[in-house]
Structure formats: C-alpha cells, structure tokens
Design a protein around this motif. Sequence first.
Motif, PDB file in Angstrom:
ATOM      1  N   MET A 102       9.224  33.743   4.711  1.00  0.00           N
ATOM      2  CA  MET A 102       8.421  33.629   3.493  1.00  0.00           C
ATOM      3  C   MET A 102       9.148  32.783   2.463  1.00  0.00           C
ATOM      4  N   ALA A 103       8.417  31.912   1.765  1.00  0.00           N
ATOM      5  CA  ALA A 103       9.029  31.078   0.735  1.00  0.00           C
ATOM      6  C   ALA A 103       9.461  31.935  -0.446  1.00  0.00           C
ATOM      7  N   ALA A 104      10.508  31.485  -1.096  1.00  0.00           N
ATOM      8  CA  ALA A 104      11.008  32.203  -2.274  1.00  0.00           C
ATOM      9  C   ALA A 104       9.970  32.148  -3.385  1.00  0.00           C
ATOM     10  N   PRO A 105       9.832  33.220  -4.169  1.00  0.00           N
ATOM     11  CA  PRO A 105       8.935  33.169  -5.327  1.00  0.00           C
ATOM     12  C   PRO A 105       9.438  32.128  -6.321  1.00  0.00           C
ATOM     13  N   HIS A 106       8.516  31.517  -7.029  1.00  0.00           N
ATOM     14  CA  HIS A 106       8.859  30.406  -7.912  1.00  0.00           C
ATOM     15  C   HIS A 106       8.795  30.842  -9.373  1.00  0.00           C
ATOM     16  N   LEU A 107       9.929  30.730 -10.065  1.00  0.00           N
ATOM     17  CA  LEU A 107       9.988  30.976 -11.496  1.00  0.00           C
ATOM     18  C   LEU A 107       9.956  29.642 -12.223  1.00  0.00           C
ATOM     19  N   LEU A 108       9.009  29.482 -13.108  1.00  0.00           N
ATOM     20  CA  LEU A 108       8.947  28.324 -13.995  1.00  0.00           C
ATOM     21  C   LEU A 108       9.493  28.784 -15.344  1.00  0.00           C
ATOM     22  N   ARG A 145      22.500  32.421 -22.945  1.00  0.00           N
ATOM     23  CA  ARG A 145      21.475  33.356 -22.466  1.00  0.00           C
ATOM     24  C   ARG A 145      20.579  32.661 -21.448  1.00  0.00           C
ATOM     25  N   LEU A 146      20.176  31.434 -21.748  1.00  0.00           N
ATOM     26  CA  LEU A 146      19.292  30.691 -20.860  1.00  0.00           C
ATOM     27  C   LEU A 146      19.981  30.371 -19.534  1.00  0.00           C
ATOM     28  N   LEU A 147      21.233  29.986 -19.617  1.00  0.00           N
ATOM     29  CA  LEU A 147      22.012  29.691 -18.413  1.00  0.00           C
ATOM     30  C   LEU A 147      22.109  30.919 -17.525  1.00  0.00           C
ATOM     31  N   ALA A 148      22.499  32.047 -18.097  1.00  0.00           N
ATOM     32  CA  ALA A 148      22.666  33.263 -17.302  1.00  0.00           C
ATOM     33  C   ALA A 148      21.337  33.721 -16.711  1.00  0.00           C
ATOM     34  N   THR A 149      20.262  33.618 -17.478  1.00  0.00           N
ATOM     35  CA  THR A 149      18.955  34.057 -16.986  1.00  0.00           C
ATOM     36  C   THR A 149      18.524  33.243 -15.777  1.00  0.00           C
ATOM     37  N   ALA A 150      18.644  31.919 -15.869  1.00  0.00           N
ATOM     38  CA  ALA A 150      18.257  31.062 -14.734  1.00  0.00           C
ATOM     39  C   ALA A 150      19.105  31.380 -13.512  1.00  0.00           C
ATOM     40  N   ASN A 151      20.411  31.500 -13.702  1.00  0.00           N
ATOM     41  CA  ASN A 151      21.298  31.783 -12.567  1.00  0.00           C
ATOM     42  C   ASN A 151      20.993  33.138 -11.934  1.00  0.00           C
ATOM     43  N   LEU A 152      20.721  34.138 -12.758  1.00  0.00           N
ATOM     44  CA  LEU A 152      20.488  35.478 -12.208  1.00  0.00           C
ATOM     45  C   LEU A 152      19.162  35.563 -11.456  1.00  0.00           C
ATOM     46  N   PHE A 153      18.126  34.900 -11.940  1.00  0.00           N
ATOM     47  CA  PHE A 153      16.889  34.843 -11.158  1.00  0.00           C
ATOM     48  C   PHE A 153      17.138  34.131  -9.826  1.00  0.00           C
ATOM     49  N   ASN A 154      17.884  33.037  -9.874  1.00  0.00           N
ATOM     50  CA  ASN A 154      18.199  32.310  -8.643  1.00  0.00           C
ATOM     51  C   ASN A 154      18.935  33.208  -7.653  1.00  0.00           C
ATOM     52  N   ARG A 155      19.870  34.002  -8.154  1.00  0.00           N
ATOM     53  CA  ARG A 155      20.676  34.854  -7.278  1.00  0.00           C
ATOM     54  C   ARG A 155      19.903  36.084  -6.792  1.00  0.00           C
ATOM     55  N   HIS A 156      18.756  36.344  -7.402  1.00  0.00           N
ATOM     56  CA  HIS A 156      17.885  37.424  -6.928  1.00  0.00           C
ATOM     57  C   HIS A 156      16.747  36.892  -6.065  1.00  0.00           C
ATOM     58  N   GLY A 157      16.912  35.689  -5.541  1.00  0.00           N
ATOM     59  CA  GLY A 157      15.990  35.188  -4.536  1.00  0.00           C
ATOM     60  C   GLY A 157      14.844  34.339  -5.036  1.00  0.00           C
ATOM     61  N   TRP A 158      14.851  33.964  -6.312  1.00  0.00           N
ATOM     62  CA  TRP A 158      13.791  33.129  -6.861  1.00  0.00           C
ATOM     63  C   TRP A 158      14.181  31.654  -6.768  1.00  0.00           C
ATOM     64  N   HIS A 159      13.187  30.822  -6.535  1.00  0.00           N
ATOM     65  CA  HIS A 159      13.388  29.383  -6.740  1.00  0.00           C
ATOM     66  C   HIS A 159      13.090  29.103  -8.208  1.00  0.00           C
ATOM     67  N   VAL A 160      14.032  28.534  -8.920  1.00  0.00           N
ATOM     68  CA  VAL A 160      13.914  28.379 -10.371  1.00  0.00           C
ATOM     69  C   VAL A 160      13.737  26.910 -10.726  1.00  0.00           C
ATOM     70  N   THR A 161      12.700  26.640 -11.508  1.00  0.00           N
ATOM     71  CA  THR A 161      12.507  25.321 -12.104  1.00  0.00           C
ATOM     72  C   THR A 161      12.572  25.479 -13.614  1.00  0.00           C
ATOM     73  N   VAL A 162      13.508  24.789 -14.213  1.00  0.00           N
ATOM     74  CA  VAL A 162      13.687  24.841 -15.667  1.00  0.00           C
ATOM     75  C   VAL A 162      13.038  23.615 -16.293  1.00  0.00           C
TER      76      VAL A 162
END
Length: 442
Positions: A1-7, A23-40
């Motif tokens: 299954m593809a990773a969920p996508h966080l925009l 705060r923004l840096l940590a939030t993006a990294n933590l979503f990424n490390r919890h299995g999300w594909h993150v687009t900032v």
Amino acid sequence: MAAPHLLYLAWGFPPAAKSCTYRLLATANLFNRHGWHVTVVTLSEEAWRREHGLDLSLSALVDPDIDVVRLPLMREDLETDIRTYAKERAQRPLSWLKRHRREDEETFPEPVFGRWHDELVARVREVDDAHPADLVLTTAAPYTFFAPALDLHRRTGVPFVLDYRDAWAIDILNDVPAFEPDSRKGRIEAALMESMHEAWFVNTPIRDAYAELYPARADDLHVVRNGSDLDDLDRPAPRTPDPEVGLTFGYLGTITFGAELTRAVCEGWRLARRDDPVLARSHLEFRGHVGAGSARGSNAHARIIDEFADDGVSLSGPVPKAETPAVYAGWDALVLCLVGGRYVTSGKVYDYVATGLPIVSAHAPDHAAVEILRDYPLWEPNDDLTPEAVARAFRAGARRALEATAEERAAALAYSRRYERSAQIVPAVERLTHALVPEAGA
C-alpha cells in the motif's frame, strides 16, 4: 500500500531564520518517520532572505525524502532596489505603503500576506492534483496559509488540521479580541472551525479561549506545545562558573521585543553590578537577529547596548541552530526577554530550560512562559519590568549560578525532558495517523 500523503502548508520552513521554523521542521520529519509521504509547500529562499534571513544549517536537518515545493511569493514592500520603484513609491513612500496595505486585504483579510491568497490556492491545487493528499496540515501565521486547506476540503473532501500556534481571533500581546465574529475575518474563521478535522495551539490559555469561542468544536482543540531541539544536537559540557573571573549572562534569540525592554534590562544590569562584586566583573551578551522584515537590523537596540558597553554589555550576531549548544555552554546563566503576557509562551523558553542553566526572567510576571518555568529548579523570576526588579533578578541569578549543586543542575536537566519537541508533537502525529490511516492500527 502507498504511504498516506500529507500536504503541509508551512510558511517558515527551513532554511528560514525564524523561531517557528523548528516546529515546522520537527513536524514534517515526525510525520515522515511515522510512515507519511510529506510534501511541504513554503516560500523560496530568496523570499525568506528578504523577510527574516536564512539559517542554511537547518536544511541539512530536513529528512531527505520530504518533497519541498518553494513558491516565489515575494514581499514587494521589502524590495530595496530603488531602481524598481514606481514613481509614487519613490516620491511618496508613505502614501504608496498605505495604498499597498489596503490592496493586501482585497482577496483575503490579512495585512501583508492577504494578496498571496489566489496564487497560494492555485498552486496548492496543482500540487494536490499531481499527488492527492490524505491530510492537509496548515500552520499560521500568516493566516492566508489556512485558505488553501479550506479550498481543498470543499473541492475534494480532504480533512485538514489548523496549527494556529497562537491565535487569530485574539490579540495575544494586548489580551483583547482581534476581530468581531460577524466581521470578514470572523466569518472566514467560523468556516474554518466548522470544517477542520482538529486544531492545535501552543498553550492551554489559548486553547481554552478558543473552546469558549467555538464550544461545538472544543473536543477537537488540542494543545501541541513548542519544545526544545537541543537534544537533537551535539552538546558540549557546560563550563564551571568562576567568581574570580566573573559570570557571563546571555540572551539568544531574535530581538523583536521593544527597545524599552532592552533599556530596562541594561539598566537593571548596571544597577546589579553596583553592589555585587561578582557581577561587577561579569558580562551580559545579546546574540541573534535584530528585528524582522523592514525592521531587520534596526539599530535602536544596538544604540542602547552601546551605551552600556562599559558595563560589560555586548551585542553579537545570529547563531546557526547547530551551534547554539556551544553558545549556551559558554554562558553561566540565561536572560529570558519576552513580549506579551498570559497567551504568549514563546518557543525560546523550551531551549532555555533544556540547558540546565539558571534562568533570569525579564518579561511580564503573568506571562504564559511561567507555566513552563514555575517548576524549573533554577528559575529566578522578576517582579516587574522596572530596572530595580530586573536588578534583583540578576543578583539572584548570579547566586544561583555560583551556588547551584550538582543535584539541582541534574534536576533542572531532568525537568526539561518533558519539553523535548518530539514529546509534544508525536502524540498529535500518532492520533492523526490512527484516525485517518486505518492500516496504522492493524
């Protein structure tokens, strides 16, 4: 299954030299490390060079598989090349700026940034069309960055989270309503609050105030505090205070508070030195960017500090985030200068408590930061912002620096662990992951 996508709509993302960046840096990294594909989605580096400046050391801390879309949303009012100025701006700059500010709010009711609304919405639609989001997280200020989240929700049904950090409906510095519920801003915020999945605030007073404003959504309003990033960095051993040499007190952070606070701190320092022989041999250092936007490099603070050079007061430049532990390790105590009151926590307080050093306060006694400082073992509060009160806090801070036991210092460091940034954000990331990604709970 593809990773969920966080925009992730994140105005001050690295390498922006701004306090919200961490705060923004940590939030993006933590979503990424919890299995999300993150687009900032954020601003270009050139835009931030105009706005606040850059800390290029932060770019290396962004997880490499995070996609970053940078928009060239430039502030025309910060343009310094006079060759580009229209005749009105060159000849009547105040008239031009007044008209410019009116135009700011034509498409969205926010000074400075409202004019970005249409381009933000259009570009975020393009990003979502190319890779549909499973969740939109948008962070303020500016509140114009909230608009694309509501637009996408109406267009596709995608859930969105509002990271207010502070508050739109409350003037947190003056503790008064920022707008009326039936105003244009009030109607937009009501639509946002009705449609959002949840909202984040940096402290309990703001969260509780919003629960009163929007009682139907109270259960979806959460405190997601700021926190310390020092534990992610190499930390040299702190130095041992030497009363014969004198102590070094330090302030580290962007100097955006009023010049009157700088003067009160410097005058308090001078008073404290008069009857304390150790402080008479000591130094007070200010480090960091001065001002923001058109006020960057404002020399009012520098002029005041220069007046007190013979009292051991100095102003140096900004410090890259990766080098802040070394700066703290060279100081014996910290000076916490803050604006605001009961609604303003400040991100700085978390790094300050993480040092394990004595902290001397120079802010309103009812400041929201007191919620963090109250149980910190090495805190010295100020009674008010008169030079006399600041002087008393400096003298008490000097005694703390010289007399604190190894056990007290260890207790201070242990206390700070609860305020590590990841400890504040991870519960929110996990809550959203389990709620929106069914496979996460399997």
